[in-house]
Design a protein around this motif. Structure first.
Motif, short mmCIF file in Angstrom:
data_model
loop_
_atom_site.label_atom_id
_atom_site.label_comp_id
_atom_site.label_asym_id
_atom_site.label_seq_id
_atom_site.Cartn_x
_atom_site.Cartn_y
_atom_site.Cartn_z
N GLY A 1 0.73 -1.11 0.01
CA GLY A 1 0.01 -0.14 -0.12
C GLY A 1 0.88 1.21 0.13
O GLY A 1 0.40 2.46 -0.66
N ARG A 2 1.95 1.15 0.96
CA ARG A 2 2.75 2.33 0.88
C ARG A 2 3.45 2.69 -0.56
O ARG A 2 3.80 3.71 -0.97
CB ARG A 2 3.98 2.14 1.74
N ARG A 3 4.08 1.62 -0.97
CA ARG A 3 4.69 1.87 -2.38
C ARG A 3 3.83 2.40 -3.57
O ARG A 3 4.16 3.14 -4.35
CB ARG A 3 5.05 0.34 -2.89
N GLU A 4 2.27 1.88 -3.58
CA GLU A 4 1.34 2.32 -4.45
C GLU A 4 1.25 4.04 -4.46
O GLU A 4 1.33 4.85 -5.42
CB GLU A 4 0.07 1.80 -4.31
N VAL A 5 1.09 4.39 -3.05
CA VAL A 5 0.98 5.83 -2.66
C VAL A 5 2.34 6.64 -3.19
O VAL A 5 2.27 7.56 -3.85
CB VAL A 5 0.72 5.91 -1.13
N GLU A 6 3.33 5.83 -2.78
CA GLU A 6 4.74 6.74 -3.02
C GLU A 6 4.88 6.76 -4.63
O GLU A 6 5.28 7.67 -5.30
CB GLU A 6 5.99 5.68 -2.58
N ALA A 7 4.31 5.75 -5.37
CA ALA A 7 4.61 5.57 -7.06
C ALA A 7 3.63 6.85 -7.36
O ALA A 7 4.00 7.59 -8.53
CB ALA A 7 4.12 4.28 -7.28
N GLY A 8 2.30 6.81 -6.88
CA GLY A 8 1.24 7.94 -7.19
C GLY A 8 2.01 9.44 -7.14
O GLY A 8 1.74 10.35 -7.88
N LEU A 9 2.51 9.66 -6.05
CA LEU A 9 3.03 10.84 -5.87
C LEU A 9 4.42 11.14 -6.54
O LEU A 9 4.49 12.27 -7.15
CB LEU A 9 3.87 11.02 -4.22
N ALA A 10 4.96 10.08 -7.05
CA ALA A 10 6.02 10.26 -8.01
C ALA A 10 5.63 10.77 -9.42
O ALA A 10 6.40 11.03 -10.36
CB ALA A 10 7.07 9.14 -8.14
N GLY A 11 4.20 10.74 -9.71
CA GLY A 11 3.78 10.68 -10.96
C GLY A 11 3.86 9.71 -11.99
O GLY A 11 3.93 8.32 -11.45
N ASN A 12 3.54 10.00 -13.16
CA ASN A 12 3.81 8.92 -14.40
C ASN A 12 2.63 8.03 -14.16
O ASN A 12 2.73 6.72 -14.06
CB ASN A 12 5.14 8.09 -14.41
N ALA B 1 -11.50 11.13 -20.90
CA ALA B 1 -10.45 11.12 -19.70
C ALA B 1 -9.13 11.56 -19.93
O ALA B 1 -8.60 11.41 -21.16
CB ALA B 1 -10.49 9.57 -19.05
N GLU B 2 -8.54 12.39 -19.03
CA GLU B 2 -7.24 12.94 -19.39
C GLU B 2 -6.30 12.81 -18.43
O GLU B 2 -6.74 12.40 -17.17
CB GLU B 2 -7.16 14.60 -19.19
N VAL B 3 -5.09 12.33 -19.05
CA VAL B 3 -3.78 12.02 -18.12
C VAL B 3 -3.10 13.25 -17.66
O VAL B 3 -3.00 14.23 -18.52
CB VAL B 3 -2.87 11.09 -18.73
N VAL B 4 -2.53 13.28 -16.30
CA VAL B 4 -2.01 14.38 -15.84
C VAL B 4 -0.83 13.89 -15.06
O VAL B 4 -0.69 13.16 -14.32
CB VAL B 4 -2.83 15.29 -14.77
N ASN B 5 0.31 14.32 -15.86
CA ASN B 5 1.64 14.00 -15.41
C ASN B 5 2.55 14.83 -14.18
O ASN B 5 3.51 14.55 -13.65
CB ASN B 5 2.64 13.82 -16.52
#
Ligand SMILES: [Zn+2]
Length: 825
Positions: free
Chosen positions: A375-386, A482-486
């Motif tokens: 769960g932590r890694r998913e949150v971190e990956a989202g914060l990192a973008g992409n 739907a739009e992607v935001v990087n």
């Protein structure tokens, strides 16, 4: 046992009774299958007598049976189940979990696992196995001693309706030549075997009940889905799966799956079993099965597939007729052949289940740590973008606001956090209106959301096809922008539990109403207007509606389903076509082959209030169809199966034989008499052949020839372009966007000659999501065809794709609605 005797036993405080005593046979015994009343009755009785066992009713099934969840754990844990659930919710969302809270929970929290039986009703062994598993865990001292460290959740049958359907069929034909043979109907009222392909779209009540339990109530760390496959191969598949691995799966999920699979195989070989195989058939690409959607929620998803018997009846296989690998690392001991009983499957599944319970109890702390870390890694990956987030621009910017809301609700029901922008904002240089929906990727279920929102790029390994479909991108299938935001952005966001459409209304005044027909909600309204005898006429790209009840119906429907109607005092000039004033009489053909596409079509019609009559072989064969129907729909099926059905050696005579020559003749007479025939995908071949249409399915021959030279697209999304059609606009595409993404699963593609015409064709590079080998073969071919037949207004509409695929394709539902509501003479 009689109910009276069972009741008498319940009233004493005696120890739990064995399944064999309660049922009068050992679960898994040859020729004996417990139905849902027996399975649920036994588990309820066990819960009455054992402090380890609890039974909860999650809700009602499609046909109204109780849908049960059993929890098995120590009496002390049973006393604090609410606390355990609360702690699981924190573990599942580490953003809310402090280090101190984690340390405290980690000390006392049991691992939570879920075992799910019998989603596929003919795969019946697990429904029987569950009773023995529950009894053993609740009574055997060795197992009971593990229950402080684990909560075992069990769904005794994922489809109780289907269990009863299958058991009653089995009992009826036991002792005849049809014993253990195929059923002539679906074992889930609407979707049959596709009930295990509904785990992100959540169209059915059973899927919704379990999804809520998984991602909002229990958050198990490991989910085990128990299946059976064909009879002739290895005895049991257990993970590791075969390649490829979906890019959204964390490596710890993949290795966790491998670990559990290896544990199961070791336990089976320890017990002297043979024929247990890894890396067969099943891959880690697809999203949507019960073992795959949890892997996008940081849960380890396990599948086993046992070789089947003929329901309760054994089969005998000589060694040389068993298709199995030679001895090797993925298959250390082949099965020697012989007789294979239901009880063998039960035994294999029991050992696999028990080994999972043992692993979860002994490895409890690691399992918790891994769950939190994922769960932590998913949150971190989202914060990192992409990417950083996805945005669904506000409903005013969407073609169909209801589809937009449905997409957001699919995500929210799957545990994804969805936010609404309270004010306008900018992201990645683009401006978004207030009311736009934002799905930030910095959340624990990022993998689930991302995998549903992004295009899939399947790459075959060793030229193998994917196990299920290759692509599923929801904005494409649902026709939602739907739009992607990087890059990070700021906005005033409010979390929403579900999204409802802004009520639409009637604008202007007068008693003539104009519909742009762009939304599925408008098709629902048209069905209701026609059923109420109101007048509906095509006018250019719109529909003109009149009648005494039109205003009432439209204002109610527009408010509820979010579309806008324009009222005028007089009808605009130039209305084409005749006014329709009644609902076309729609016949939906239901073959005796348990056709899933027919079930989905029926489900869709019911969801949108489109009245229909089910037609069986005998109804069609007796002819005179034009007197009874205006439209007939043939579901997706290959031409041969429509012609011949199931052979009478395999199924009782009244269900055998298909449409046959007389049925094909009756369908042809119907169209020549002015009827509209709507053919979904494979059934197009039936119409082309029997009605001699000037249309060729250029992919019809693809099943033969060397595989590497064949066009191949096993469940992908393609772009099409509408128009290029001479003459008046077809009612079939009325209100539909000029470029449309369609769902293609080894479907058809056509070349046409006059008077048939292409309504939609494939552009260059049509693949949008999934996989296609030789996609250039589609370029310029027709995806949707309308062919007039005879001189009395008859026509055939050929869909070379799946307009209502698995209830997912909101973007193309309208084509099917138009075909049945507006295209009839
Ligand atoms: Zn299955």
């Amino acid at each position: 046992m009689t109910p009276l005797l069972l009741l008498a036993l319940l009233q004493t405080a005696e120890p739990p009774i064995r399944p064999s005593v309660a049922l009068g046979f050992e679960p898994g015994a040859d020729s004996s299958l417990a139905d849902w009343k027996q399975v649920s009755g036994y588990l309820n009785a066990l819960a009455q007598r054992s402090p380890n066992v609890r039974v909860d009713t999650l809700g009602r099934t499609t046909e109204g049976r109780p849908f049960l969840l059993v929890s098995i754990t120590s009496p002390a844990n049973q006393q604090r189940l609410a606390d355990i659930k609360r702690a699981q919710a924190l573990l599942a969302d580490p953003r809310r979990l402090s280090d101190t809270a984690l340390a405290r929970i980690r000390n006392s929290q049991p691992a939570v696992i879920l075992i799910s039986n019998n989603i596929h009703s003919t795969e019946v062994a697990s429904s029987q196995m569950g009773m023995t598993l529950a009894y053993r865990l609740a009574t055997d001292p060795e197992w009971r001693s593990l229950l402080d460290s684990v909560v075992v959740l069990m769904i005794p049958s994922m489809n109780p309706d289907g269990l009863d359907t299958v058991v009653s069929w089995y009992r009826r034909y036991k002792g005849t030549r049809y014993e253990g043979g195929p059923l002539p109907w679906l074992y889930h009222k609407y979707i049959g075997h596709d009930n295990n392909r509904d785990w992100f779209m959540l169209t059915q009540v059973e899927t919704r009940l379990v999804t809520r339990m998984l991602y909002k109530e229990w958050f198990p760390e490991i989910v085990y889905d128990v299946h059976q496959m064909g009879s002739n191969g290895v005895r049991l598949f257990v993970p590791p799966f075969q390649d490829p691995v979906n890019p959204n799966l964390d490596p710890a999920i993949v290795s966790g799956i491998n670990l559990v699979g290896a544990q199961m195989a070791a336990a089976l070989y320890d017990a002297g079993m043979t024929g247990i195989a890894h890396q067969q058939t099943y891959d880690l690409w697809w999203h949507g099965g019960f073992r795959s959607t949890p892997t996008r929620h940081n849960m380890i998803g396990i599948l086993t597939e046992a070789a089947s018997t003929r329901l309760g009846s054994p089969i005998t296989l000589a060694l040389d007729s068993v298709r199995q690998p030679t001895r090797g690392v993925n298959y250390p001991e082949p099965w020697p052949g012989g007789t294979w009983h239901l009880g063998d499957i039960v035994r294999y599944e029991l050992i696999a289940s028990q080994s999972l319970v043992r692993l979860a109890a002994r490895d409890r702390a690691n399992i918790i740590d891994r769950f939190v870390a994922l769960g932590r890694r998913e949150v971190e990956a989202g914060l990192a973008g992409n990417p950083f987030a996805y945005i669904l621009p506000s409903s005013a910017e969407q073609r169909d606001p209801e589809a937009w809301a449905a997409l957001a609700n699919v995500l929210a029901a799957g545990g994804v956090e969805v936010y609404r922008a309270a004010e306008a904002f900018s992201a990645d240089g683009q401006r978004y209106a207030a009311g736009s929906l934002v799905i930030p990727m910095a959340q624990p279920y990022r993998a689930h959301a991302k995998d549903l929102l992004e295009p899939q790029h399947y790459t075959p390994v060793n030229d193998r096809p994917p196990y299920d479909v290759a692509g599923w991108t929801l904005p494409f299938t649902m026709g939602v922008r739907a739009e992607v935001v990087n890059a990070p952005f700021t906005a005033n966001l409010v979390k929403v539990d579900s999204v409802v459409v802004t009520p639409g209304r009637i604008e202007g005044s007068g008693d003539v109403f104009i519909l742009r027909n762009r939304t599925n909600g408008e098709s629902r309204a048209v069905a209701q207007l026609l059923a109420a005898g109101q007048s509906v006429t095509m006018l250019g790209d719109s529909l003109v509606v009149r009648g005494p009840r039109a205003r009432a119906i439209l204002s109610e429907q527009a408010a509820r389903h979010g579309f806008t109607v324009t009222a005028a005092r007089e009808a605009p000039v130039g209305a084409t076509g005749k006014a329709r004033q009644r609902l076309p009489r729609i016949g939906l053909y239901q073959p005796w082959t348990g056709n899933i596409d027919e079930g989905w079509t029926r489900w869709l019609f019911e969801q949108y209030g489109v009245g229909y009559t089910t037609l069986h072989d005998a109804d069609v064969r007796k002819g005179g169809l034009r007197q009874r129907f205006d439209v007939i729909v043939l579901p997706d099926a290959d031409g041969g199966s429509l012609d011949r059905g199931v052979d009478s050696t395999r199924i009782p005579l009244q269900y055998a034989g298909g449409l046959g020559e007389s049925g094909a003749g009756a369908v042809s007479e119907f169209v020549r008499g002015g009827g509209t025939l709507v053919c979904l995908d494979g059934s197009s071949n039936f119409a082309i052949a029997h009605l001699n249409l000037p249309v060729v399915n250029v992919l019809a021959g693809e099943a033969s020839g060397p595989q590497v030279l064949r066009f191949y697209a096993p469940g992908s999304i393609f772009g099409t372009v509408l128009g290029g059609v001479e003459g008046a606009r077809s009612p079939v595409t009325l209100g539909v966007a000029d470029s449309l993404q369609v769902y293609f699963e080894n479907s058809a593609a056509f070349t046409v000659s006059a008077p048939a015409r292409a309504l939609a064709t494939y552009p260059a590079q049509p693949l949008r999501s999934g996989y296609a080998r030789f996609q250039e073969r589609l370029v310029g071919k027709a995806a949707l065809v309308e062919a007039p037949v005879g001189s009395r207004g008859g026509r055939v509409i050929l869909f070379g794709f799946r307009p209502q695929f698995r209830g997912q394709t909101h973007g193309t539902f309208k084509l099917l609605f138009n075909a049945v509501l507006l295209a009839a003479p």
